[in-house]
Design an enzyme around this catalytic site. Structure first.
Site, short mmCIF file in Angstrom:
data_model
loop_
_atom_site.label_atom_id
_atom_site.label_comp_id
_atom_site.label_asym_id
_atom_site.label_seq_id
_atom_site.Cartn_x
_atom_site.Cartn_y
_atom_site.Cartn_z
N HIS A 86 -5.18 72.83 18.03
CA HIS A 86 -5.88 73.41 16.87
C HIS A 86 -6.68 72.30 16.18
CE1 HIS A 86 -6.65 75.31 13.04
NE2 HIS A 86 -6.39 76.46 13.62
N GLU A 153 -12.98 78.62 18.34
CA GLU A 153 -12.92 78.58 16.88
C GLU A 153 -13.89 77.53 16.36
OE1 GLU A 153 -8.97 79.95 15.21
OE2 GLU A 153 -8.61 77.91 15.86
P1 PGA Z 1 -8.77 81.30 9.34
O1 PGA Z 1 -8.01 80.34 10.38
O2 PGA Z 1 -8.65 82.69 9.86
O3 PGA Z 1 -8.05 81.07 8.06
O4 PGA Z 1 -10.19 80.84 9.30
C1 PGA Z 1 -8.15 80.53 11.74
C2 PGA Z 1 -7.40 79.45 12.47
O5 PGA Z 1 -7.22 78.36 11.92
O6 PGA Z 1 -6.98 79.65 13.61
#
Ligand code: PGA
Length: 235
Positions: A86, A153
Site C-alpha cells: 500500500h 490506486e
Molecule cells: P480511500 O483509501 O478510499 O480512503 O481513498 C483507499 C486506500 O487507501 O486503499
C-alpha cells in the site's frame, strides 16, 4: 463476480470492531466482500457473508522477528486475501518493491491471494511509465502472477475525495492488464482504489474493465459501505 475490499487501516477499537462486524455480517452481496481489519481483530470476523483479509504480512517466513505476523499465521486465522505494498507503507514506512515481491511470494506459498497496490503519485506525471516501472519491479520476481490481484490506486486520489477522470482510469486499467498478459502471459483481476464513495460509485461502475474496489475512508462507515455494495448489485 467483483471484489469489494474494505481496508479499515489503523482505525477502530475492539468495541467499534464488534459493532462493525455485526452490521457487516448482515450485508448480502453476489459480489465477494472482503474486510481487512488490523491484525488483532482478524479473528473477530467470522461470518460466511464475507471473507477476511489482512493489511500486511511479514516478508520473512517465520521465527524470531518481534512484532511481525507471518503468512502461515494469517492462514491459520482463515485469511484469504492480503493487501501488500500500500502506498502508505511505501511513504511512511519506506517499504520497497523488493520487500513487496517477497511478501507476494510468501503469501502465494500459503494460498493467500496478494492484493498488490500500485499507482502513480501525482496526477501530472506520466502515470503509465511510473506504473510500468513499479509493476515490473514487483512482478519480475513473482512466481505465480495469475494468482495475484492488482489494485490500481493513484496515490494522489487516496483519501482526497478526488478521482481521476473515467477515461484515464479505464486506459490505465487496460494498460495494466495488457502489460501483464504480454510480459508474463498471465491474466489478473485489477481493482480500482482511491476515494471511492457512494456518490462516484455509479460512474466508476460504468468502467467494465474494473474488477472491483479497494475502499478506505468510505468503508469505515458501514452505511456508506452498504450503499456501495448495493449499488454494485445492479450491474
Ligand atoms: P480511500 O483509501 O478510499 O480512503 O481513498 C483507499 C486506500 O487507501 O486503499
Amino acid at each position: 463476480m467483483k471484489l469489494i475490499i474494505s481496508n479499515l487501516k489503523m482505525n477502530m477499537t475492539l468495541p467499534e470492531v464488534i459493532e462493525y462486524e455485526q452490521e457487516l455480517s448482515k450485508v448480502n452481496s453476489t459480489n465477494e466482500i472482503v474486510v481487512c481489519p488490523s491484525y488483532p481483530f482478524i479473528s473477530y470476523f467470522k461470518n460466511n457473508n464475507y471473507k477476511v483479509g489482512s493489511q500486511n504480512v511479514s516478508e520473512v517466513v517465520e521465527g524470531s522477528l518481534t512484532g511481525e505476523v507471518s503468512a502461515k499465521q494469517l492462514k491459520s486465522l482463515n485469511v484469504k486475501y492480503t493487501i501488500v505494498g500500500h502506498s502508505e507503507r511505501h511513504k511512511y514506512l519506506s517499504e520497497t518493491n523488493e520487500q513487496v515481491s517477497k511478501k507476494v511470494n510468501i503469501l502465494l506459498k500459503n494460498d493467500i491471494i496478494p492484493v498488490i497496490c500500485i499507482g502513480e503519485d501525482t496526477s501530472l506525471a506520466n502515470n503509465v511509465e511510473t506504473i510500468e516501472k513499479e509493476l515490473i519491479e514487483i512482478l519480475d520476481n513473482v512466481d505465480n502472477i495469475s494468482n495475484t490481484i492488482i489494485a490500481y490506486e493513484p496515490v494522489w486520489a487516496i483519501g482526497t475525495g478526488v478521482i481521476p477522470d473515467i477515461d484515464s482510469i479505464k486506459r490505465t486499467i487496460k494498460y495494466i492488464k495488457n502489460l501483464i498478459i504480454n510480459r508474463y502471459n498471465a491474466k489478473v483481476k485489477v481493482l480500482y482504489g482511491g476515494s471511492v464513495n457512494p456518490t462516484n460509485i455509479d460512474l466508476l461502475n460504468e468502467i467494465e474493465e474494473i474488477d472491483g474496489y479497494l475502499l478506505g475512508e468510505a468503508s469505515l462507515d458501514i452505511k456508506k459501505f452498504k450503499e456501495i455494495v448495493e449499488k454494485m448489485e445492479v450491474i
